[in-house]
Each structure stands twice: as structure tokens, then as C-alpha cells.
Design an enzyme around this catalytic site. Structure first.
Site, PDB file in Angstrom:
ATOM      1  N   ARG A 221       3.212   2.445  11.443  1.00  0.00           N
ATOM      2  CA  ARG A 221       3.650   3.060  12.692  1.00  0.00           C
ATOM      3  C   ARG A 221       2.524   3.950  13.225  1.00  0.00           C
ATOM      4  NH1 ARG A 221       6.880  -0.369  12.873  1.00  0.00           N
ATOM      5  NH2 ARG A 221       9.156  -0.215  12.952  1.00  0.00           N
ATOM      6  N   HIS A 269       0.662  -4.629  18.066  1.00  0.00           N
ATOM      7  CA  HIS A 269       1.864  -4.566  17.212  1.00  0.00           C
ATOM      8  C   HIS A 269       2.361  -5.992  16.907  1.00  0.00           C
ATOM      9  CE1 HIS A 269       5.476  -1.903  15.966  1.00  0.00           C
ATOM     10  NE2 HIS A 269       5.480  -3.020  15.259  1.00  0.00           N
TER      11      HIS A 269
HETATM   12  P1  NDP Z   1      10.009  -0.722   2.170  1.00  0.00           P
HETATM   13  O1  NDP Z   1      11.084   0.290   2.393  1.00  0.00           O
HETATM   14  O2  NDP Z   1      10.323  -1.939   1.374  1.00  0.00           O
HETATM   15  O3  NDP Z   1       8.768   0.000   1.466  1.00  0.00           O
HETATM   16  C1  NDP Z   1       8.379   1.294   1.746  1.00  0.00           C
HETATM   17  C2  NDP Z   1       7.412   1.775   0.678  1.00  0.00           C
HETATM   18  O4  NDP Z   1       6.901   3.063   1.062  1.00  0.00           O
HETATM   19  C3  NDP Z   1       8.079   1.943  -0.680  1.00  0.00           C
HETATM   20  O5  NDP Z   1       7.212   1.537  -1.706  1.00  0.00           O
HETATM   21  C4  NDP Z   1       8.302   3.463  -0.763  1.00  0.00           C
HETATM   22  O6  NDP Z   1       8.313   3.988  -2.075  1.00  0.00           O
HETATM   23  C5  NDP Z   1       7.071   3.967  -0.025  1.00  0.00           C
HETATM   24  N1  NDP Z   1       7.283   5.331   0.461  1.00  0.00           N
HETATM   25  C6  NDP Z   1       8.210   5.785   1.324  1.00  0.00           C
HETATM   26  N2  NDP Z   1       8.091   7.112   1.511  1.00  0.00           N
HETATM   27  C7  NDP Z   1       7.068   7.507   0.723  1.00  0.00           C
HETATM   28  C8  NDP Z   1       6.469   8.754   0.471  1.00  0.00           C
HETATM   29  N3  NDP Z   1       6.898   9.885   1.048  1.00  0.00           N
HETATM   30  N4  NDP Z   1       5.439   8.806  -0.393  1.00  0.00           N
HETATM   31  C9  NDP Z   1       4.999   7.677  -1.006  1.00  0.00           C
HETATM   32  N5  NDP Z   1       5.530   6.457  -0.803  1.00  0.00           N
HETATM   33  C10 NDP Z   1       6.554   6.366   0.045  1.00  0.00           C
HETATM   34  O7  NDP Z   1       9.454  -1.118   3.617  1.00  0.00           O
HETATM   35  P2  NDP Z   1       8.700  -2.450   4.072  1.00  0.00           P
HETATM   36  O8  NDP Z   1       7.636  -2.743   3.080  1.00  0.00           O
HETATM   37  O9  NDP Z   1       9.664  -3.530   4.388  1.00  0.00           O
HETATM   38  O10 NDP Z   1       8.070  -1.965   5.467  1.00  0.00           O
HETATM   39  C11 NDP Z   1       7.194  -0.872   5.522  1.00  0.00           C
HETATM   40  C12 NDP Z   1       6.944  -0.464   6.975  1.00  0.00           C
HETATM   41  O11 NDP Z   1       6.122  -1.410   7.625  1.00  0.00           O
HETATM   42  C13 NDP Z   1       8.195  -0.398   7.853  1.00  0.00           C
HETATM   43  O12 NDP Z   1       8.907   0.812   7.671  1.00  0.00           O
HETATM   44  C14 NDP Z   1       7.592  -0.502   9.254  1.00  0.00           C
HETATM   45  O13 NDP Z   1       7.306   0.785   9.759  1.00  0.00           O
HETATM   46  C15 NDP Z   1       6.281  -1.252   9.035  1.00  0.00           C
HETATM   47  N6  NDP Z   1       6.310  -2.580   9.662  1.00  0.00           N
HETATM   48  C16 NDP Z   1       5.385  -2.860  10.632  1.00  0.00           C
HETATM   49  C17 NDP Z   1       5.367  -4.100  11.214  1.00  0.00           C
HETATM   50  C18 NDP Z   1       4.329  -4.444  12.220  1.00  0.00           C
HETATM   51  O14 NDP Z   1       4.400  -5.518  12.851  1.00  0.00           O
HETATM   52  N7  NDP Z   1       3.317  -3.636  12.434  1.00  0.00           N
HETATM   53  C19 NDP Z   1       6.332  -5.144  10.856  1.00  0.00           C
HETATM   54  C20 NDP Z   1       7.250  -4.752   9.815  1.00  0.00           C
HETATM   55  C21 NDP Z   1       7.229  -3.504   9.253  1.00  0.00           C
HETATM   56  P3  NDP Z   1       9.495   3.587  -3.097  1.00  0.00           P
HETATM   57  O15 NDP Z   1       9.253   2.133  -3.412  1.00  0.00           O
HETATM   58  O16 NDP Z   1       9.278   4.453  -4.257  1.00  0.00           O
HETATM   59  O17 NDP Z   1      10.779   3.803  -2.349  1.00  0.00           O
HETATM   60  C1  OXD Z   2       9.322  -3.829  12.262  1.00  0.00           C
HETATM   61  C2  OXD Z   2       8.275  -3.993  13.269  1.00  0.00           C
HETATM   62  O1  OXD Z   2       9.568  -2.703  11.823  1.00  0.00           O
HETATM   63  O2  OXD Z   2       8.180  -5.083  13.871  1.00  0.00           O
HETATM   64  O3  OXD Z   2       9.928  -4.840  11.885  1.00  0.00           O
HETATM   65  O4  OXD Z   2       7.478  -3.073  13.478  1.00  0.00           O
END
Ligand code: NDP
Ligand code: OXD
Length: 309
Positions: A221, A269
Site C-alpha cells: 500500500r 497498482h
Molecule cells: P496476509 O494477511 O496473508 O499476510 C500479511 C503478513 O504481514 C503476515 O505474515 C503478517 O504476520 C505480516 N504482518 C502484519 N502486521 C505485521 C507487523 N506489524 N509486523 C510484522 N509483520 C506483520 O496478507 P497477504 O499476503 O494476502 O497480502 C498482503 C498485502 O498485500 C495486502 O494486505 C495488500 O495490502 C497487499 N496487496 C497488494 C496488491 C497489489 O496489487 N498491489 C494485491 C493484493 C494484495 P503474521 O503472519 O505473523 O500474521
Molecule cells: C488487493 C489489491 O488488496 O488489489 O487485493 O490491492
């Protein structure tokens, strides 16, 4: 059963057709003010009015992986929010990040400029060992990206909230592991959810702890990154470049300095798009499971409101 579809910026008809085919007998309709109460909501960036009016929901399905925008609204208490769990996004993210890492490592951006000038010139081969890649966030997307990078022989590090074990990835966790993670990283990839804890995490004091010649890939993000801090560290030479897919304001305003900065590449994006067929199949399967009495806690992708992701 009634399903209400409220997805801003999405062409509704193909979703309605797919959802109706996947949920025979269900009434699936686009939400409008005053609509009948639905059992399930399928949303992307809905207005607050949607939740103010829809008071009978059993579950809210987000047609993206990130729920940061949704979590800012007043949501009905106790109603589970379910985000997309991969649904074809992790392979796209792995492609994007491997492309960005390899483009930088192999200097393909430089070769493109040479080509534009009609210049035949070689760059010295570089060692993978000199380009450790650190992935922030080891969830559905980060874990897949880390494994893909390891296939190319890069040293791969990962950082998450809770401890993880991923073959080929040196895992760090929590605040205690953050410094060591940054110090061992040259190319950083952000795949964290946007929460109060992670907002602005890519800022001067964290990015300056990367190894010299660092490179930033932000695919999570825009609000994870402090834009001016990135530019200052690129201009000082501590960072070598950045590839950015997400921005504080989208579309990226036409006068934003990222557009013209020689060390920054931008994409709109698009690193991992929501795939309609996969998403419909996943959401419909979860709705059917809930209708059959499956406890919501057993479904993949249920958001923890306390953590915000
Ligand atoms: P998940 O919820 O599966 O993974 C999030 C990861 O971040 C987990 O490993 C979590 O740790 C870690 N995390 C969260 N908070 C913290 C913190 N404070 N400190 C350290 N680690 C932290 O999400 P996804 O992998 O499915 O997606 C991740 C992000 O990617 C989405 O939230 C979205 O914003 C972005 N995204 C962007 C897209 C794009 O087109 N640009 C498309 C899709 C997603 P833990 O495993 O311990 O909970
Ligand atoms: C998502 C994205 O969060 O597209 O899926 O950014």
C-alpha cells in the site's frame, strides 16, 4: 438467501452472472440505497451507507486481499470480514517481484537505455550473494514471493509478526527481529497489510538501515512508504532505486515527482489483480460452507479485527 454486491469501480454484470451460476437459488443483486436486507455482502470500497442500512449480514466478503479501506468504516459488530485468500494473486505477485528484483540485479533497465541509444555495451556480472532480498510480510503473498525468489539463488530473508519457518528463507519476526532483518537486506519488498502498526514503515530511519545500494519494491500500500524519505535516500545515493506499484494517492497525480525520477519505476497498482473467476469460486464456496453450518473460524482469510488484517 440474498447476496448484495457493492463494489466501487467494478463492472458488476459479469460478477452477478458468475455468482448466480455458482449460487443457484440465491438472489444476487447490486446494492442500491433502500435495498432489501441481504445475508451476505460482496464488497470493494463500499460507502458507509451500505453498512448503515444492511443490518442483517452474516458475513462480508472483500474482493481484494487488503482490507485497510474497509476496516476504516463502521462495520456491524460480530459480522466476520473475509478477504480473498490468494485466489490467483500469489503467482502474479511472485512474477512481479521476481521481475523487479531481476531487472535491478541484471541491470536490464540500463540495457534498455543503452538500446534506446543504439549502444552495445556489457555490464560486469553481479553475485547473487551481494543482493540479499528481504520480504516484509510472510503471509499468503509474501511466502509465495519468498519461495520464488529463493529459486533464483538470491539469499532471501523474511519478516513477519509471528515466527515462521519457510525452507530457503531466513525468517525474522516481531520488533526484536526487525533491525537484524533490515541490516541483512539490500533489496526490500513490502508485502505487509496496511495497519496502524505498519503505516509509514518504509521511512528514513528504516530504509537507511538497509545495506548500501539498497532497492525498494513496494507492492502493498502507498501509505507504507514516506515518499519524501525515499527520494532523499535515492538522491543521497544510499538507495540505488525503487519499483513502486502502490501510492498514497491513486492514480498517481501527474505532478508527483515519482513519475520523472530517474531511479524510480512505477506501475499502476497492477502487481496482483483480482481474478474474477477464481474469486467468485472462492467466495461462493465459502458462502455455501457457511450456509451448511461450517464455523466461520475455519474459513481461510477471516480478518482479525484486533490485528486489522
Ligand atoms: P496476509 O494477511 O496473508 O499476510 C500479511 C503478513 O504481514 C503476515 O505474515 C503478517 O504476520 C505480516 N504482518 C502484519 N502486521 C505485521 C507487523 N506489524 N509486523 C510484522 N509483520 C506483520 O496478507 P497477504 O499476503 O494476502 O497480502 C498482503 C498485502 O498485500 C495486502 O494486505 C495488500 O495490502 C497487499 N496487496 C497488494 C496488491 C497489489 O496489487 N498491489 C494485491 C493484493 C494484495 P503474521 O503472519 O505473523 O500474521
Ligand atoms: C488487493 C489489491 O488488496 O488489489 O487485493 O490491492
Amino acid at each position: 438467501m440474498r447476496v448484495s454486491f457493492c463494489c466501487t469501480g467494478t463492472t458488476a454484470q459479469p460478477w452477478l452472472d458468475g455468482l448466480r451460476a455458482a449460487l443457484p437459488g440465491a438472489v444476487v443483486e447490486v446494492w442500491s440505497a433502500g435495498a432489501a436486507a441481504a445475508d451476505h455482502a460482496i464488497v470493494w470500497a463500499p460507502p458507509q451507507q451500505f453498512f448503515d442500512e444492511q443490518t442483517g449480514l452474516k458475513a462480508i466478503f472483500n474482493i481484494g486481499a487488503g482490507v485497510d479501506a474497509l476496516m476504516k468504516l463502521r462495520l456491524p459488530p460480530e459480522v466476520p470480514v473475509v478477504r480473498l485468500d490468494d485466489a490467483g494473486m500469489s503467482v502474479q505477485m511472485a512474477e512481479y517481484v521476481c521481475h523487479a528484483v531481476i531487472r535491478h540485479f541484471r541491470e536490464f533497465d540500463g540495457y534498455e537505455s543503452d538500446m534506446a541509444r543504439g549502444e552495445w555495451s556489457y555490464r560486469k556480472p553481479r553475485l547473487h550473494a551481494d543482493f540479499p532480498v528481504g520480504v516484509m510480510g510472510l503471509g499468503v503473498l509474501g511466502a509465495r514471493v519468498s519461495r520464488a525468489l529463493a529459486q533464483f539463488d538470491f539469499p532471501v530473508l523474511g519478516w513477519s509478526r509471528s515466527a515462521k519457518s519457510i525452507p530457503g528463507v531466513q525468517c525474522f519476526s516481531g520488533e526484536a527481529g526487525f533491525n537484524d532483518f533490515l541490516a541483512a537486506t539490500r533489496i526490500v519488498v513490502c508485502l505487509l497489510p496496511l495497519t496502524a502498526e505498519t503505516e509509514g514503515i518504509l521511512r528514513h530511519d528504516t530504509l537507511s538501515r538497509l545495506q548500501p545500494g539498497g532497492y525498494v519494491i513496494n507492492v502493498a500500500r502507498g501509505r507504507h512508504l514516506v515518499d519524501d524519505d525515499l527520494i532523499a535516500l535515492l538522491d543521497s545515493g544510499h538507495l540505488a532505486g525503487a519499483m513502486l506499484d502502490v501510492f498514497r494517492t491513486e492514480p498517481l497525480p501527474e505532478d508527483h515527482p515519482f513519475w520523472k525520477h530517474p531511479k524510480i519505476a512505477v506501475t499502476p497498482h497492477t502487481s496482483a489483480r483480482t481474478l474474477r473467476e477464481e474469486s467468485i469460486a472462492q467466495i461462493a464456496a465459502k458462502i455455501r460452507a457457511l450456509q451448511n453450518g461450517t464455523p466461520v473460524s475455519t474459513l481461510a482469510g477471516v480478518v482479525d479485527p484486533k490485528k486489522g488484517y
